[in-house]
Design a protein around this motif. Sequence first.
Motif, PDB file in Angstrom:
ATOM      1  N   THR A 126       7.693  -3.475  -4.331  1.00 30.61           N
ATOM      2  CA  THR A 126       6.408  -4.091  -4.684  1.00 30.61           C
ATOM      3  C   THR A 126       5.618  -4.411  -3.415  1.00 30.61           C
ATOM      4  O   THR A 126       4.403  -4.192  -3.354  1.00 30.61           O
ATOM      5  CB  THR A 126       6.644  -5.381  -5.503  1.00 30.61           C
ATOM      6  OG1 THR A 126       7.462  -5.050  -6.619  1.00 30.61           O
ATOM      7  CG2 THR A 126       5.341  -5.989  -5.989  1.00 30.61           C
ATOM      8  N   THR A 130       1.935  -2.729  -2.559  1.00 26.93           N
ATOM      9  CA  THR A 130       0.781  -3.639  -2.456  1.00 26.93           C
ATOM     10  C   THR A 130       0.379  -3.867  -0.984  1.00 26.93           C
ATOM     11  O   THR A 130      -0.327  -4.822  -0.671  1.00 26.93           O
ATOM     12  CB  THR A 130       1.079  -5.003  -3.124  1.00 26.93           C
ATOM     13  OG1 THR A 130       2.275  -5.536  -2.543  1.00 26.93           O
ATOM     14  CG2 THR A 130       1.256  -4.876  -4.616  1.00 26.93           C
ATOM     15  N   GLU A 131       0.847  -3.009  -0.111  1.00 25.75           N
ATOM     16  CA  GLU A 131       0.494  -2.988   1.320  1.00 25.75           C
ATOM     17  C   GLU A 131       0.972  -4.215   2.096  1.00 25.75           C
ATOM     18  O   GLU A 131       0.524  -4.464   3.211  1.00 25.75           O
ATOM     19  CB  GLU A 131      -1.032  -2.824   1.507  1.00 25.75           C
ATOM     20  CG  GLU A 131      -1.576  -1.504   1.003  1.00 25.75           C
ATOM     21  CD  GLU A 131      -3.048  -1.318   1.303  1.00 25.75           C
ATOM     22  OE1 GLU A 131      -3.821  -2.242   1.004  1.00 25.75           O
ATOM     23  OE2 GLU A 131      -3.416  -0.262   1.837  1.00 25.75           O
ATOM     24  N   GLN A 132       1.914  -4.987   1.521  1.00 27.23           N
ATOM     25  CA  GLN A 132       2.402  -6.168   2.246  1.00 27.23           C
ATOM     26  C   GLN A 132       3.252  -5.749   3.450  1.00 27.23           C
ATOM     27  O   GLN A 132       3.286  -6.441   4.471  1.00 27.23           O
ATOM     28  CB  GLN A 132       3.219  -7.070   1.320  1.00 27.23           C
ATOM     29  CG  GLN A 132       2.378  -7.742   0.250  1.00 27.23           C
ATOM     30  CD  GLN A 132       3.207  -8.554  -0.721  1.00 27.23           C
ATOM     31  OE1 GLN A 132       4.013  -9.387  -0.343  1.00 27.23           O
ATOM     32  NE2 GLN A 132       3.018  -8.310  -2.006  1.00 27.23           N
ATOM     33  N   ASP A 134       2.699  -2.955   5.178  1.00 23.17           N
ATOM     34  CA  ASP A 134       1.695  -2.554   6.175  1.00 23.17           C
ATOM     35  C   ASP A 134       1.104  -3.792   6.845  1.00 23.17           C
ATOM     36  O   ASP A 134       0.836  -3.791   8.039  1.00 23.17           O
ATOM     37  CB  ASP A 134       0.559  -1.765   5.508  1.00 23.17           C
ATOM     38  CG  ASP A 134       0.951  -0.312   5.245  1.00 23.17           C
ATOM     39  OD1 ASP A 134       2.018   0.107   5.717  1.00 23.17           O
ATOM     40  OD2 ASP A 134       0.186   0.391   4.554  1.00 23.17           O
ATOM     41  N   ALA A 135       0.897  -4.857   6.037  1.00 23.88           N
ATOM     42  CA  ALA A 135       0.328  -6.087   6.597  1.00 23.88           C
ATOM     43  C   ALA A 135       1.263  -6.660   7.666  1.00 23.88           C
ATOM     44  O   ALA A 135       0.806  -7.102   8.728  1.00 23.88           O
ATOM     45  CB  ALA A 135       0.084  -7.108   5.498  1.00 23.88           C
ATOM     46  N   LEU A 136       2.570  -6.630   7.403  1.00 26.11           N
ATOM     47  CA  LEU A 136       3.528  -7.107   8.413  1.00 26.11           C
ATOM     48  C   LEU A 136       3.388  -6.288   9.691  1.00 26.11           C
ATOM     49  O   LEU A 136       3.367  -6.830  10.798  1.00 26.11           O
ATOM     50  CB  LEU A 136       4.963  -6.968   7.891  1.00 26.11           C
ATOM     51  CG  LEU A 136       5.509  -8.060   6.996  1.00 26.11           C
ATOM     52  CD1 LEU A 136       6.911  -7.690   6.533  1.00 26.11           C
ATOM     53  CD2 LEU A 136       5.555  -9.406   7.720  1.00 26.11           C
TER      54      LEU A 136
ATOM     55  N   LEU B  50      -0.593   2.776  11.612  1.00 24.04           N
ATOM     56  CA  LEU B  50       0.149   2.734  10.346  1.00 24.04           C
ATOM     57  C   LEU B  50       0.362   4.147   9.815  1.00 24.04           C
ATOM     58  O   LEU B  50       1.282   4.407   9.067  1.00 24.04           O
ATOM     59  CB  LEU B  50      -0.605   1.908   9.296  1.00 24.04           C
ATOM     60  CG  LEU B  50      -0.652   0.407   9.515  1.00 24.04           C
ATOM     61  CD1 LEU B  50      -1.542  -0.258   8.463  1.00 24.04           C
ATOM     62  CD2 LEU B  50       0.739  -0.201   9.468  1.00 24.04           C
ATOM     63  N   PHE B  84      -6.894  -6.163   4.338  1.00 18.59           N
ATOM     64  CA  PHE B  84      -6.566  -5.057   3.430  1.00 18.59           C
ATOM     65  C   PHE B  84      -7.418  -5.105   2.166  1.00 18.59           C
ATOM     66  O   PHE B  84      -7.925  -6.169   1.774  1.00 18.59           O
ATOM     67  CB  PHE B  84      -5.082  -5.108   3.066  1.00 18.59           C
ATOM     68  CG  PHE B  84      -4.195  -4.643   4.184  1.00 18.59           C
ATOM     69  CD1 PHE B  84      -3.749  -3.330   4.235  1.00 18.59           C
ATOM     70  CD2 PHE B  84      -3.816  -5.505   5.196  1.00 18.59           C
ATOM     71  CE1 PHE B  84      -2.958  -2.888   5.276  1.00 18.59           C
ATOM     72  CE2 PHE B  84      -3.017  -5.081   6.237  1.00 18.59           C
ATOM     73  CZ  PHE B  84      -2.584  -3.769   6.279  1.00 18.59           C
TER      74      PHE B  84
END
Lengths: 261, 244
Positions: A126, A130-132, A134-136, B50, B84
Amino acid sequence: MIQAFSRRAGRSVLNFFREMGSFSILFVRILGSSGGVFKNRRLILEQMVRIGVDSLPLITVMSIFTGAVSAWQAAYQFKGILPGASTYDFLGAAVSAAILIELSPVLTGIVISGRTGASIAAELGTMKVTEQIDALETLAIDPVRFLAVPRFTAGWTMLPVLVVYSYWIAHLGACAVAYFQLGISVHNFFNSVQQYFLVRNVYSGLIKSAVFGGGTAVIGCSVGFGTEGGAEGVGFSTIKAFVISAAYILVADFILATILF
Amino acid sequence: MIEIQGVKKKFEGKWVLDGVDLSIRKGDTLVIVGKSGCGKTVLLKSMIGLIQPEHGKILIDGKDIIGLRHRELYRIRKKFGMLFQGAALFDSMTVEENVGLPLMEHTRLSSAEVSRKVSEKLELVGLPGIEDKKPAELSGGMRKRVGLARALMMEPEIVLYDEPTTGLDPVTSVKINELIAEMNDRLKVTSIAVTHDMHSAFKIGRRIAMLHSGKVVFDGTVREFQKSKDPLVQGFLEYQRQEI
Protein backbone atom coordinates in the motif's frame (compact mmCIF):
# COMPACT_ATOMS: atom_id res chain seq x y z
CA MET A 1 0.57 -26.82 -27.54
CA ILE A 2 3.99 -28.18 -26.48
CA GLN A 3 5.50 -24.84 -27.45
CA ALA A 4 2.94 -22.95 -25.31
CA PHE A 5 3.58 -25.29 -22.38
CA SER A 6 7.35 -24.87 -22.71
CA ARG A 7 6.97 -21.11 -22.87
CA ARG A 8 4.83 -21.07 -19.74
CA ALA A 9 7.19 -23.41 -17.90
CA GLY A 10 10.17 -21.30 -18.97
CA ARG A 11 8.46 -18.14 -17.75
CA SER A 12 7.68 -19.77 -14.39
CA VAL A 13 11.31 -20.84 -13.96
CA LEU A 14 12.51 -17.33 -14.84
CA ASN A 15 10.01 -15.80 -12.40
CA PHE A 16 11.17 -18.19 -9.68
CA PHE A 17 14.82 -17.18 -10.11
CA ARG A 18 13.86 -13.51 -10.38
CA GLU A 19 11.99 -13.73 -7.05
CA MET A 20 14.86 -15.61 -5.40
CA GLY A 21 17.23 -12.97 -6.72
CA SER A 22 15.15 -10.10 -5.32
CA PHE A 23 14.86 -11.83 -1.90
CA SER A 24 18.63 -12.36 -1.83
CA ILE A 25 19.40 -8.78 -2.87
CA LEU A 26 17.04 -7.41 -0.21
CA PHE A 27 18.53 -9.74 2.42
CA VAL A 28 22.04 -8.48 1.60
CA ARG A 29 20.83 -4.84 1.68
CA ILE A 30 19.17 -5.47 5.06
CA LEU A 31 22.41 -6.89 6.45
CA GLY A 32 24.27 -3.91 5.00
CA SER A 33 21.84 -1.47 6.66
CA SER A 34 21.70 -3.26 10.02
CA GLY A 35 24.34 -0.90 11.43
CA GLY A 36 21.49 1.53 12.05
CA VAL A 37 19.80 -0.76 14.59
CA PHE A 38 20.28 1.75 17.42
CA LYS A 39 18.78 4.56 15.35
CA ASN A 40 15.87 2.22 14.50
CA ARG A 41 15.24 1.06 18.09
CA ARG A 42 11.77 2.67 18.34
CA LEU A 43 10.70 1.19 15.00
CA ILE A 44 12.11 -2.22 15.98
CA LEU A 45 10.22 -2.20 19.28
CA GLU A 46 7.00 -1.28 17.44
CA GLN A 47 7.48 -4.23 15.09
CA MET A 48 8.36 -6.55 17.98
CA VAL A 49 5.05 -5.69 19.59
CA ARG A 50 3.18 -6.25 16.33
CA ILE A 51 4.89 -9.52 15.46
CA GLY A 52 5.30 -10.82 18.99
CA VAL A 53 2.87 -9.48 21.57
CA ASP A 54 -0.05 -9.05 19.17
CA SER A 55 0.33 -12.65 17.96
CA LEU A 56 0.03 -14.16 21.45
CA PRO A 57 -3.74 -14.90 21.36
CA LEU A 58 -3.41 -16.73 18.05
CA ILE A 59 -0.32 -18.63 19.18
CA THR A 60 -2.07 -19.58 22.44
CA VAL A 61 -5.04 -21.14 20.62
CA MET A 62 -2.82 -22.82 18.02
CA SER A 63 -0.43 -24.24 20.65
CA ILE A 64 -3.01 -25.52 23.12
CA PHE A 65 -4.80 -27.52 20.44
CA THR A 66 -1.56 -28.65 18.80
CA GLY A 67 -0.44 -30.10 22.15
CA ALA A 68 -3.86 -31.59 22.85
CA VAL A 69 -4.26 -33.29 19.50
CA SER A 70 -0.71 -34.62 19.47
CA ALA A 71 -1.23 -36.23 22.92
CA TRP A 72 -4.50 -37.75 21.77
CA GLN A 73 -2.99 -39.07 18.52
CA ALA A 74 0.14 -40.37 20.25
CA ALA A 75 -1.96 -42.29 22.77
CA TYR A 76 -3.97 -43.77 19.89
CA GLN A 77 -0.79 -44.81 18.05
CA PHE A 78 0.69 -46.38 21.19
CA LYS A 79 -2.41 -48.46 21.84
CA GLY A 80 -1.63 -51.11 19.28
CA ILE A 81 2.12 -51.16 19.93
CA LEU A 82 2.73 -50.63 23.63
CA PRO A 83 1.00 -52.40 26.48
CA GLY A 84 -1.31 -50.09 28.49
CA ALA A 85 1.09 -49.20 31.32
CA SER A 86 3.94 -48.28 28.94
CA THR A 87 1.81 -45.53 27.38
CA TYR A 88 2.18 -43.72 30.71
CA ASP A 89 5.97 -43.84 30.42
CA PHE A 90 6.37 -42.70 26.85
CA LEU A 91 3.47 -40.38 26.06
CA GLY A 92 5.03 -37.24 27.59
CA ALA A 93 8.41 -37.91 25.98
CA ALA A 94 6.98 -38.60 22.51
CA VAL A 95 4.67 -35.62 22.52
CA SER A 96 7.36 -33.31 23.92
CA ALA A 97 9.93 -34.28 21.27
CA ALA A 98 7.39 -33.66 18.51
CA ILE A 99 6.45 -30.27 19.99
CA LEU A 100 10.03 -29.13 20.52
CA ILE A 101 11.50 -30.25 17.21
CA GLU A 102 8.68 -29.83 14.71
CA LEU A 103 5.22 -28.81 15.79
CA SER A 104 5.79 -25.54 17.64
CA PRO A 105 8.50 -24.08 15.34
CA VAL A 106 6.82 -25.04 12.07
CA LEU A 107 3.22 -24.27 13.02
CA THR A 108 4.18 -20.99 14.72
CA GLY A 109 6.21 -20.12 11.61
CA ILE A 110 3.29 -20.82 9.30
CA VAL A 111 0.82 -18.94 11.50
CA ILE A 112 3.18 -15.95 11.61
CA SER A 113 3.75 -16.10 7.85
CA GLY A 114 -0.04 -15.87 7.41
CA ARG A 115 -0.50 -13.15 9.96
CA THR A 116 2.68 -11.10 9.76
CA GLY A 117 4.31 -11.93 6.41
CA ALA A 118 1.09 -11.18 4.56
CA SER A 119 0.45 -8.02 6.60
CA ILE A 120 3.99 -6.74 5.94
CA ALA A 121 3.44 -7.26 2.19
CA ALA A 122 0.04 -5.54 2.34
CA GLU A 123 1.36 -2.60 4.37
CA LEU A 124 4.48 -2.00 2.27
CA GLY A 125 2.51 -2.70 -0.93
CA THR A 126 0.00 0.00 0.00
CA MET A 127 2.87 2.36 0.81
CA LYS A 128 4.39 1.59 -2.60
CA VAL A 129 1.23 2.22 -4.65
CA THR A 130 0.41 5.41 -2.71
CA GLU A 131 3.96 6.77 -3.29
CA GLN A 132 4.83 6.70 0.43
CA ILE A 133 8.00 4.72 -0.37
CA ASP A 134 8.94 7.32 -3.00
CA ALA A 135 8.26 10.00 -0.37
CA LEU A 136 10.76 8.32 1.98
CA GLU A 137 13.32 8.29 -0.85
CA THR A 138 12.80 12.00 -1.53
CA LEU A 139 13.34 12.70 2.18
CA ALA A 140 16.72 10.92 1.79
CA ILE A 141 15.54 8.09 4.05
CA ASP A 142 16.50 4.60 2.87
CA PRO A 143 13.29 2.47 2.83
CA VAL A 144 15.34 -0.67 3.46
CA ARG A 145 16.82 0.80 6.63
CA PHE A 146 13.58 2.46 7.73
CA LEU A 147 11.05 -0.26 6.86
CA ALA A 148 12.75 -3.61 6.18
CA VAL A 149 15.46 -3.67 8.88
CA PRO A 150 12.99 -3.24 11.81
CA ARG A 151 10.67 -5.93 10.41
CA PHE A 152 13.55 -8.34 9.76
CA THR A 153 15.05 -7.75 13.22
CA ALA A 154 11.67 -8.18 14.92
CA GLY A 155 10.96 -11.29 12.81
CA TRP A 156 14.11 -13.24 13.64
CA THR A 157 14.13 -12.23 17.31
CA MET A 158 10.43 -12.55 18.14
CA LEU A 159 9.66 -15.88 16.46
CA PRO A 160 11.97 -17.82 18.86
CA VAL A 161 10.27 -16.00 21.77
CA LEU A 162 6.85 -17.01 20.44
CA VAL A 163 8.10 -20.57 19.98
CA VAL A 164 9.28 -20.76 23.60
CA TYR A 165 5.84 -19.55 24.65
CA SER A 166 4.26 -22.09 22.29
CA TYR A 167 6.41 -24.88 23.86
CA TRP A 168 4.88 -24.17 27.28
CA ILE A 169 1.30 -23.84 26.10
CA ALA A 170 1.50 -26.93 23.86
CA HIS A 171 2.89 -28.99 26.77
CA LEU A 172 0.03 -27.77 28.96
CA GLY A 173 -2.49 -28.71 26.25
CA ALA A 174 -0.96 -32.18 25.92
CA CYS A 175 -0.87 -32.60 29.71
CA ALA A 176 -4.54 -31.60 29.99
CA VAL A 177 -5.53 -34.32 27.50
CA ALA A 178 -3.27 -36.85 29.24
CA TYR A 179 -4.81 -36.04 32.63
CA PHE A 180 -8.49 -35.56 31.80
CA GLN A 181 -8.93 -37.98 28.88
CA LEU A 182 -6.26 -40.64 29.35
CA GLY A 183 -6.00 -40.70 33.14
CA ILE A 184 -2.23 -40.06 33.22
CA SER A 185 -1.17 -38.01 36.23
CA VAL A 186 0.54 -34.64 35.75
CA HIS A 187 3.57 -36.00 37.61
CA ASN A 188 3.85 -39.02 35.32
CA PHE A 189 3.43 -36.91 32.21
CA PHE A 190 6.17 -34.40 33.09
CA ASN A 191 8.38 -37.14 34.51
CA SER A 192 8.31 -38.76 31.08
CA VAL A 193 9.02 -35.40 29.41
CA GLN A 194 12.03 -34.84 31.68
CA GLN A 195 13.40 -38.37 31.32
CA TYR A 196 13.84 -38.12 27.55
CA PHE A 197 14.44 -34.35 27.35
CA LEU A 198 17.31 -33.22 25.10
CA VAL A 199 18.56 -29.62 25.13
CA ARG A 200 19.45 -30.05 21.46
CA ASN A 201 15.74 -30.43 20.65
CA VAL A 202 15.08 -27.01 22.16
CA TYR A 203 17.90 -25.09 20.50
CA SER A 204 17.32 -26.74 17.11
CA GLY A 205 13.69 -25.57 17.30
CA LEU A 206 14.83 -22.08 18.23
CA ILE A 207 17.39 -21.92 15.40
CA LYS A 208 14.69 -23.02 12.97
CA SER A 209 12.26 -20.42 14.22
CA ALA A 210 14.83 -17.59 13.90
CA VAL A 211 15.42 -18.65 10.28
CA PHE A 212 11.67 -18.83 9.65
CA GLY A 213 11.01 -15.43 11.25
CA GLY A 214 13.81 -13.60 9.41
CA GLY A 215 12.93 -15.25 6.09
CA THR A 216 9.22 -14.49 6.40
CA ALA A 217 10.00 -10.81 7.04
CA VAL A 218 12.38 -10.62 4.05
CA ILE A 219 9.77 -12.25 1.78
CA GLY A 220 6.99 -9.92 3.04
CA CYS A 221 9.18 -6.83 2.56
CA SER A 222 10.45 -7.88 -0.87
CA VAL A 223 6.96 -8.69 -2.17
CA GLY A 224 5.64 -5.43 -0.65
CA PHE A 225 8.39 -3.30 -2.24
CA GLY A 226 7.70 -4.97 -5.60
CA THR A 227 3.96 -4.25 -5.57
CA GLU A 228 2.54 -2.66 -8.71
CA GLY A 229 -0.92 -1.38 -9.61
CA GLY A 230 -3.56 -0.34 -7.12
CA ALA A 231 -5.72 -2.27 -4.68
CA GLU A 232 -5.60 -5.34 -6.92
CA GLY A 233 -1.80 -5.33 -6.82
CA VAL A 234 -1.82 -5.10 -3.01
CA GLY A 235 -4.26 -8.04 -2.77
CA PHE A 236 -2.10 -10.08 -5.13
CA SER A 237 1.04 -9.27 -3.10
CA THR A 238 -0.66 -10.29 0.16
CA ILE A 239 -1.54 -13.74 -1.15
CA LYS A 240 1.84 -14.11 -2.84
CA ALA A 241 3.73 -13.29 0.36
CA PHE A 242 1.79 -15.88 2.35
CA VAL A 243 2.15 -18.64 -0.25
CA ILE A 244 5.90 -18.06 -0.72
CA SER A 245 6.53 -17.77 3.06
CA ALA A 246 4.63 -20.98 3.83
CA ALA A 247 6.52 -22.87 1.10
CA TYR A 248 9.80 -21.34 2.32
CA ILE A 249 9.14 -22.54 5.88
CA LEU A 250 8.51 -26.12 4.77
CA VAL A 251 11.58 -26.23 2.50
CA ALA A 252 13.81 -24.52 5.09
CA ASP A 253 12.51 -26.91 7.74
CA PHE A 254 13.66 -29.88 5.69
CA ILE A 255 17.07 -28.35 4.92
CA LEU A 256 17.64 -27.41 8.58
CA ALA A 257 16.52 -30.87 9.74
CA THR A 258 19.22 -32.44 7.56
CA ILE A 259 21.82 -30.03 8.98
CA LEU A 260 20.81 -30.08 12.67
CA PHE A 261 20.05 -33.80 13.11
CA MET B 1 21.33 24.47 -11.11
CA ILE B 2 19.58 21.61 -12.95
CA GLU B 3 20.68 20.63 -16.46
CA ILE B 4 18.75 17.93 -18.29
CA GLN B 5 20.55 16.76 -21.41
CA GLY B 6 19.15 14.31 -23.94
CA VAL B 7 17.21 12.29 -21.35
CA LYS B 8 15.41 9.21 -22.69
CA LYS B 9 13.19 6.82 -20.74
CA LYS B 10 11.33 3.81 -22.09
CA PHE B 11 8.34 1.96 -20.55
CA GLU B 12 7.13 -1.29 -22.11
CA GLY B 13 8.94 -0.60 -25.37
CA LYS B 14 7.64 2.97 -25.73
CA TRP B 15 9.85 6.03 -25.31
CA VAL B 16 8.03 8.21 -22.79
CA LEU B 17 10.90 10.69 -22.71
CA ASP B 18 12.67 10.87 -26.06
CA GLY B 19 15.58 13.25 -25.73
CA VAL B 20 14.51 15.91 -23.22
CA ASP B 21 16.74 18.98 -22.87
CA LEU B 22 15.95 21.54 -20.20
CA SER B 23 17.89 23.97 -18.09
CA ILE B 24 16.62 25.28 -14.75
CA ARG B 25 18.42 28.14 -13.06
CA LYS B 26 18.51 28.99 -9.38
CA GLY B 27 15.34 30.79 -8.30
CA ASP B 28 13.38 29.72 -11.40
CA THR B 29 9.70 28.89 -11.08
CA LEU B 30 9.14 26.46 -13.91
CA VAL B 31 5.91 24.69 -14.72
CA ILE B 32 6.05 21.68 -17.04
CA VAL B 33 2.77 21.17 -18.86
CA GLY B 34 1.49 18.60 -21.30
CA LYS B 35 -1.35 16.17 -21.82
CA SER B 36 -1.93 13.35 -19.32
CA GLY B 37 0.53 10.50 -19.88
CA CYS B 38 3.06 12.62 -21.80
CA GLY B 39 5.83 11.91 -19.27
CA LYS B 40 5.71 15.00 -17.02
CA THR B 41 5.81 13.03 -13.77
CA VAL B 42 8.47 10.68 -15.17
CA LEU B 43 10.63 13.73 -15.92
CA LEU B 44 10.01 15.19 -12.45
CA LYS B 45 10.82 11.90 -10.72
CA SER B 46 13.95 11.52 -12.87
CA MET B 47 15.21 14.87 -11.54
CA ILE B 48 15.28 13.49 -8.01
CA GLY B 49 16.53 10.02 -8.98
CA LEU B 50 13.31 8.11 -8.29
CA ILE B 51 13.32 6.96 -11.92
CA GLN B 52 16.55 6.13 -13.75
CA PRO B 53 16.54 7.17 -17.43
CA GLU B 54 18.22 4.91 -20.01
CA HIS B 55 20.10 7.75 -21.75
CA GLY B 56 21.22 11.28 -21.11
CA LYS B 57 22.42 13.31 -18.15
CA ILE B 58 20.71 15.04 -15.24
CA LEU B 59 23.16 17.42 -13.64
CA ILE B 60 22.32 18.84 -10.20
CA ASP B 61 24.82 21.60 -9.42
CA GLY B 62 27.14 19.98 -11.96
CA LYS B 63 26.83 16.39 -10.62
CA ASP B 64 25.20 13.77 -12.85
CA ILE B 65 22.71 11.80 -10.72
CA ILE B 66 22.08 9.00 -13.23
CA GLY B 67 23.59 5.76 -11.95
CA LEU B 68 24.77 7.38 -8.72
CA ARG B 69 25.27 5.22 -5.61
CA HIS B 70 22.52 5.33 -2.96
CA ARG B 71 24.52 7.25 -0.37
CA GLU B 72 25.59 9.94 -2.84
CA LEU B 73 22.05 10.21 -4.21
CA TYR B 74 20.61 10.68 -0.69
CA ARG B 75 23.13 13.48 -0.09
CA ILE B 76 21.91 15.28 -3.23
CA ARG B 77 18.24 14.62 -2.38
CA LYS B 78 18.63 16.67 0.79
CA LYS B 79 18.59 19.72 -1.50
CA PHE B 80 15.08 18.78 -2.63
CA GLY B 81 11.58 18.80 -1.21
CA MET B 82 8.76 17.14 -3.10
CA LEU B 83 4.98 17.44 -2.92
CA PHE B 84 3.34 14.32 -4.34
CA GLN B 85 0.09 14.14 -6.29
CA GLY B 86 -1.70 12.31 -3.43
CA ALA B 87 0.48 14.04 -0.77
CA ALA B 88 1.98 10.58 0.13
CA LEU B 89 1.65 11.15 3.88
CA PHE B 90 2.57 8.16 6.04
CA ASP B 91 -0.76 6.66 7.17
CA SER B 92 0.58 5.18 10.37
CA MET B 93 1.99 8.48 11.64
CA THR B 94 0.37 11.63 13.00
CA VAL B 95 0.74 14.95 11.19
CA GLU B 96 3.49 15.94 13.63
CA GLU B 97 5.42 12.72 13.01
CA ASN B 98 4.98 13.10 9.24
CA VAL B 99 6.23 16.67 9.09
CA GLY B 100 8.94 16.13 11.72
CA LEU B 101 10.30 12.91 10.21
CA PRO B 102 13.08 14.47 8.10
CA LEU B 103 14.34 16.40 11.14
CA MET B 104 14.21 13.31 13.36
CA GLU B 105 16.17 11.36 10.76
CA HIS B 106 18.76 13.89 9.67
CA THR B 107 19.36 16.15 12.67
CA ARG B 108 20.11 15.77 16.36
CA LEU B 109 17.38 18.18 17.45
CA SER B 110 15.45 17.31 20.59
CA SER B 111 11.79 16.22 20.34
CA ALA B 112 10.70 19.58 21.78
CA GLU B 113 12.71 21.46 19.16
CA VAL B 114 11.28 19.28 16.38
CA SER B 115 7.74 19.89 17.68
CA ARG B 116 8.37 23.63 17.68
CA LYS B 117 9.64 23.57 14.08
CA VAL B 118 6.70 21.38 12.99
CA SER B 119 4.27 23.88 14.50
CA GLU B 120 6.06 26.72 12.66
CA LYS B 121 5.80 24.93 9.31
CA LEU B 122 2.13 24.02 9.87
CA GLU B 123 1.45 27.66 10.64
CA LEU B 124 3.28 28.62 7.44
CA VAL B 125 0.92 26.44 5.35
CA GLY B 126 -2.12 27.71 7.25
CA LEU B 127 -2.88 24.64 9.36
CA PRO B 128 -1.95 25.37 12.96
CA GLY B 129 -3.00 22.98 15.73
CA ILE B 130 -3.49 19.77 13.73
CA GLU B 131 -0.32 18.04 14.96
CA ASP B 132 -2.13 15.10 16.57
CA LYS B 133 -4.42 14.28 13.65
CA LYS B 134 -3.85 11.26 11.42
CA PRO B 135 -3.74 11.71 7.59
CA ALA B 136 -7.05 9.79 7.28
CA GLU B 137 -8.77 12.57 9.27
CA LEU B 138 -7.71 15.29 6.80
CA SER B 139 -9.38 16.57 3.63
CA GLY B 140 -7.55 16.43 0.27
CA GLY B 141 -6.51 20.08 0.48
CA MET B 142 -5.28 19.71 4.06
CA ARG B 143 -3.23 16.65 3.10
CA LYS B 144 -1.54 18.66 0.31
CA ARG B 145 -0.73 21.44 2.77
CA VAL B 146 0.74 18.97 5.25
CA GLY B 147 2.69 17.37 2.38
CA LEU B 148 4.02 20.82 1.49
CA ALA B 149 4.99 21.50 5.13
CA ARG B 150 6.93 18.20 5.14
CA ALA B 151 8.60 19.05 1.82
CA LEU B 152 9.74 22.41 3.22
CA MET B 153 10.93 21.04 6.57
CA MET B 154 14.61 20.69 5.66
CA GLU B 155 14.67 24.16 4.05
CA PRO B 156 15.28 22.73 0.54
CA GLU B 157 16.86 24.69 -2.30
CA ILE B 158 14.56 23.06 -4.88
CA VAL B 159 10.88 22.15 -4.43
CA LEU B 160 9.14 19.76 -6.84
CA TYR B 161 5.35 19.70 -7.17
CA ASP B 162 3.64 16.77 -8.87
CA GLU B 163 0.16 17.79 -10.07
CA PRO B 164 -0.47 19.96 -6.99
CA THR B 165 -4.16 20.57 -7.71
CA THR B 166 -5.25 17.21 -9.13
CA GLY B 167 -8.22 15.74 -7.28
CA LEU B 168 -9.09 19.00 -5.50
CA ASP B 169 -12.27 21.05 -5.88
CA PRO B 170 -11.89 24.43 -7.68
CA VAL B 171 -11.95 26.50 -4.47
CA THR B 172 -9.29 24.36 -2.77
CA SER B 173 -7.23 24.33 -5.99
CA VAL B 174 -7.16 28.14 -5.99
CA LYS B 175 -6.05 28.14 -2.34
CA ILE B 176 -3.25 25.60 -3.02
CA ASN B 177 -2.06 27.61 -6.05
CA GLU B 178 -1.98 30.78 -3.95
CA LEU B 179 -0.11 28.98 -1.20
CA ILE B 180 2.53 27.65 -3.62
CA ALA B 181 2.95 31.07 -5.26
CA GLU B 182 3.29 32.64 -1.79
CA MET B 183 5.88 30.05 -0.73
CA ASN B 184 7.91 30.66 -3.91
CA ASP B 185 7.95 34.40 -3.24
CA ARG B 186 8.66 34.13 0.49
CA LEU B 187 11.20 31.33 0.55
CA LYS B 188 12.98 32.17 -2.74
CA VAL B 189 13.40 28.50 -3.61
CA THR B 190 13.71 27.01 -7.08
CA SER B 191 10.33 25.51 -7.91
CA ILE B 192 9.43 22.98 -10.56
CA ALA B 193 5.83 21.88 -10.94
CA VAL B 194 4.19 19.51 -13.38
CA THR B 195 0.52 19.96 -14.12
CA HIS B 196 -2.06 19.69 -16.86
CA ASP B 197 -4.17 22.36 -15.12
CA MET B 198 -3.43 25.65 -16.90
CA HIS B 199 -5.04 27.78 -14.16
CA SER B 200 -2.48 26.29 -11.80
CA ALA B 201 0.36 26.73 -14.32
CA PHE B 202 -0.42 30.44 -14.93
CA LYS B 203 -0.83 31.11 -11.20
CA ILE B 204 2.35 29.51 -9.91
CA GLY B 205 4.72 29.60 -12.90
CA ARG B 206 6.94 32.31 -14.30
CA ARG B 207 8.29 30.04 -16.98
CA ILE B 208 6.51 27.22 -18.84
CA ALA B 209 7.93 24.19 -20.65
CA MET B 210 5.62 21.99 -22.66
CA LEU B 211 6.22 18.29 -23.21
CA HIS B 212 4.87 16.55 -26.26
CA SER B 213 5.79 13.11 -27.64
CA GLY B 214 8.63 12.82 -25.13
CA LYS B 215 10.27 16.14 -26.09
CA VAL B 216 10.19 19.73 -24.87
CA VAL B 217 8.35 21.57 -27.65
CA PHE B 218 8.04 24.95 -25.91
CA ASP B 219 10.15 26.71 -23.30
CA GLY B 220 9.45 30.35 -22.42
CA THR B 221 7.69 32.78 -20.12
CA VAL B 222 4.00 32.53 -19.26
CA ARG B 223 3.25 35.49 -21.50
CA GLU B 224 5.19 33.95 -24.42
CA PHE B 225 3.27 30.70 -23.90
CA GLN B 226 -0.09 32.47 -23.92
CA LYS B 227 0.79 34.37 -27.11
CA SER B 228 2.52 31.49 -28.87
CA LYS B 229 1.36 30.67 -32.39
CA ASP B 230 2.96 27.20 -32.22
CA PRO B 231 0.26 24.74 -33.37
CA LEU B 232 1.18 22.30 -30.56
CA VAL B 233 0.76 24.99 -27.90
CA GLN B 234 -2.43 26.23 -29.52
CA GLY B 235 -3.72 22.65 -29.72
CA PHE B 236 -2.93 22.04 -26.06
CA LEU B 237 -4.65 25.25 -24.94
CA GLU B 238 -7.66 24.36 -27.08
CA TYR B 239 -7.71 20.85 -25.54
CA GLN B 240 -7.61 22.46 -22.09
CA ARG B 241 -10.54 24.76 -22.93
CA GLN B 242 -12.59 21.75 -24.10
CA GLU B 243 -11.74 19.85 -20.89
CA ILE B 244 -13.16 22.73 -18.81
